[in-house]
Design a protein around this motif. Structure first.
Motif, short mmCIF file in Angstrom:
data_model
loop_
_atom_site.label_atom_id
_atom_site.label_comp_id
_atom_site.label_asym_id
_atom_site.label_seq_id
_atom_site.Cartn_x
_atom_site.Cartn_y
_atom_site.Cartn_z
N LEU B 27 0.81 -1.20 0.00
CA LEU B 27 0.00 0.00 0.00
C LEU B 27 0.85 1.26 0.00
N PHE B 28 2.01 1.15 0.60
CA PHE B 28 2.85 2.32 0.76
C PHE B 28 3.19 2.95 -0.59
N ARG B 30 1.37 3.29 -2.93
CA ARG B 30 0.23 4.08 -3.40
C ARG B 30 0.14 5.43 -2.69
N LEU B 31 0.82 5.56 -1.57
CA LEU B 31 0.80 6.84 -0.86
C LEU B 31 1.75 7.80 -1.58
N PRO B 32 1.22 8.86 -2.20
CA PRO B 32 2.10 9.75 -2.97
C PRO B 32 3.19 10.36 -2.09
N CYS B 34 4.35 13.29 -2.01
CA CYS B 34 4.05 14.62 -1.45
C CYS B 34 3.30 14.48 -0.12
N LEU B 35 2.48 13.42 -0.01
CA LEU B 35 1.76 13.21 1.25
C LEU B 35 2.68 12.70 2.34
N LEU B 36 3.60 11.83 1.94
CA LEU B 36 4.57 11.30 2.89
C LEU B 36 5.39 12.45 3.48
N ASP B 38 4.49 15.56 3.64
CA ASP B 38 3.59 16.35 4.48
C ASP B 38 3.49 15.74 5.88
N ILE B 39 3.31 14.42 5.93
CA ILE B 39 3.16 13.74 7.21
C ILE B 39 4.45 13.83 8.03
#
Lengths: 163, 207
Positions: B27-28, B30-32, B34-36, B38-39
């Motif tokens: 799944l990772f 699939r996490l863009p 830019c979001l990573l 951000d987090i």
């Protein structure tokens, strides 16, 4: 802005998820998403969302509906709703944050990113790896080197749980 | 910033190519990114150090100057006050939990950093920028201690110039301290330039 749209006849939009499920929502609810807003401005009323699955879309529509009716009086109610909304597994949160990113709903993205960050900040490196489904690609020597360089960051007890 | 970000992303793409082969279905991926970013930029500094250990991609990401800038933007500003009588007492004020309340924490200098203990001079806070504090020691010292609040780590830099003029702010251009090299050129450990300017980039000292 909400009051002006309410006086007119309510315009409806149809959203289609990646699993081919269709959802009908009011335009005033949908335009909180920048992606949908741009399409609506171009005259579309049917919005296919190939990157958003049904499960996430149902939750996001709930969120949009709740936040569309935001007034000063239901502030507490929305806060409780948001709290419940993020109370889910990490995998669901990742799914939701990807969808929110695709739909450009900045307040939802902010909330989800902050929630994920708050929940992983006390986790051990091993737990974080499992949560993000990543494999450690360091050799044991390299890992020891990083550990040594920032020894104090690795002191103390960390949360090993995965929820 | 845009160019910096772009070049850095290229670097990350090269790294992620290795990653894709490992576990395609996870799944990772699939996490863009830019979001990573951000987090991760919302995490406190000590947690980021632990995250660097997770994998190479994260390490590259967290060490990038682009990420440092982003992380710093989310941080709350602090005010640092140095006691005139006892230089070893540094007081740090910071806003807690975005409320109006001010928190008062004391940052004590470690005794090993009292350069030239025999002398009367204690480390003197000269400049601070983006959470990096630059001190100067005694007038005969060639060392400047640097403290990074974010990582809570000390390091020392060597400088051939004896000292910054006391009570005068050093020349700072674009977050870099410029020191004029003048005296003590006979010393073997000094560079062979007659009149040079040493540039200490505070931005680079951050990570």
């Amino acid at each position: 802005m909400a009051s002006t749209t309410e006086t007119k006849q309510k315009k409806m939009l149809i959203l289609k998820s990646a699993d081919n499920d269709e959802f009908e929502i009011e335009e005033s609810v949908g335009v909180q998403s920048e992606t949908i807003k741009n399409l609506v401005e171009d005259g579309f009323t049917f919005v296919p969302l190939p990157n958003v699955y049904t499960k996430a879309l149902i939750k996001i529509i709930d969120y949009l509906k709740k936040h569309a009716n935001k007034t000063d009086s239901n502030d507490e109610e929305i806060k409780t709703f948001d709290k419940d909304f993020v109370n889910t597994t990490f995998d669901d949160l990742f799914e939701l944050v990807s969808a929110a990113n695709y739909l450009h709903i900045s307040c939802l993205m902010n909330m989800l990113c902050q929630t994920i960050a708050d929940r992983i900040k006390d986790k051990s490196p091993e737990a974080v790896r499992k949560i993000f489904h990543i494999n450690c690609d360091y050799t044991p020597e390299e890992e020891a080197k990083i550990r040594k360089a920032n020894a104090q960051a690795f002191e103390g007890q960390f949360d090993e749980s995965l929820d | 910033m845009a160019i910096e970000c772009f070049t850095w992303f290229k670097q990350l793409l090269l790294c992620s190519r290795h990653r894709d082969g490992d576990d395609e279905a996870n799944l990772f991926t699939r996490l863009p990114d830019c979001l990573l970013i951000d987090i991760l930029s919302r995490l406190p500094a000590d947690c980021l150090f632990r995250c660097r250990r997770d994998c190479r991609v994260w390490n590259t990401l967290i060490s990038s100057p682009y990420f440092s800038t982003l992380h710093l933007k989310r941080d709350r500003p602090v005010v640092i006050i140095q006691c005139q009588r006892c230089f070893t007492n540094l007081f740090v004020f910071r806003l807690k939990n975005n409320k109006e309340m001010m928190m008062f924490t004391e940052l004590l200098l470690e005794s090993e950093l009292m350069i030239n203990k025999v002398g009367k001079h204690d480390p003197h806070l000269r400049y601070s920028c983006d959470g990096v504090l630059l001190f100067s020691g005694s007038s005969r010292s060639y060392q400047y201690p640097i403290y990074t609040i974010r990582t809570q780590m000390w390091k020392k830099i060597h400088c051939p110039t004896p000292n910054l003029t006391p009570y005068v702010s050093p020349a700072i251009v674009n977050g870099a301290v410029h020191l004029l090299l003048g005296k003590d050129l006979e010393k073997p450990d000094t560079p062979p330039c007659a009149k040079g300017i040493m540039v200490l980039n505070m931005f680079m000292e951050r990570t």
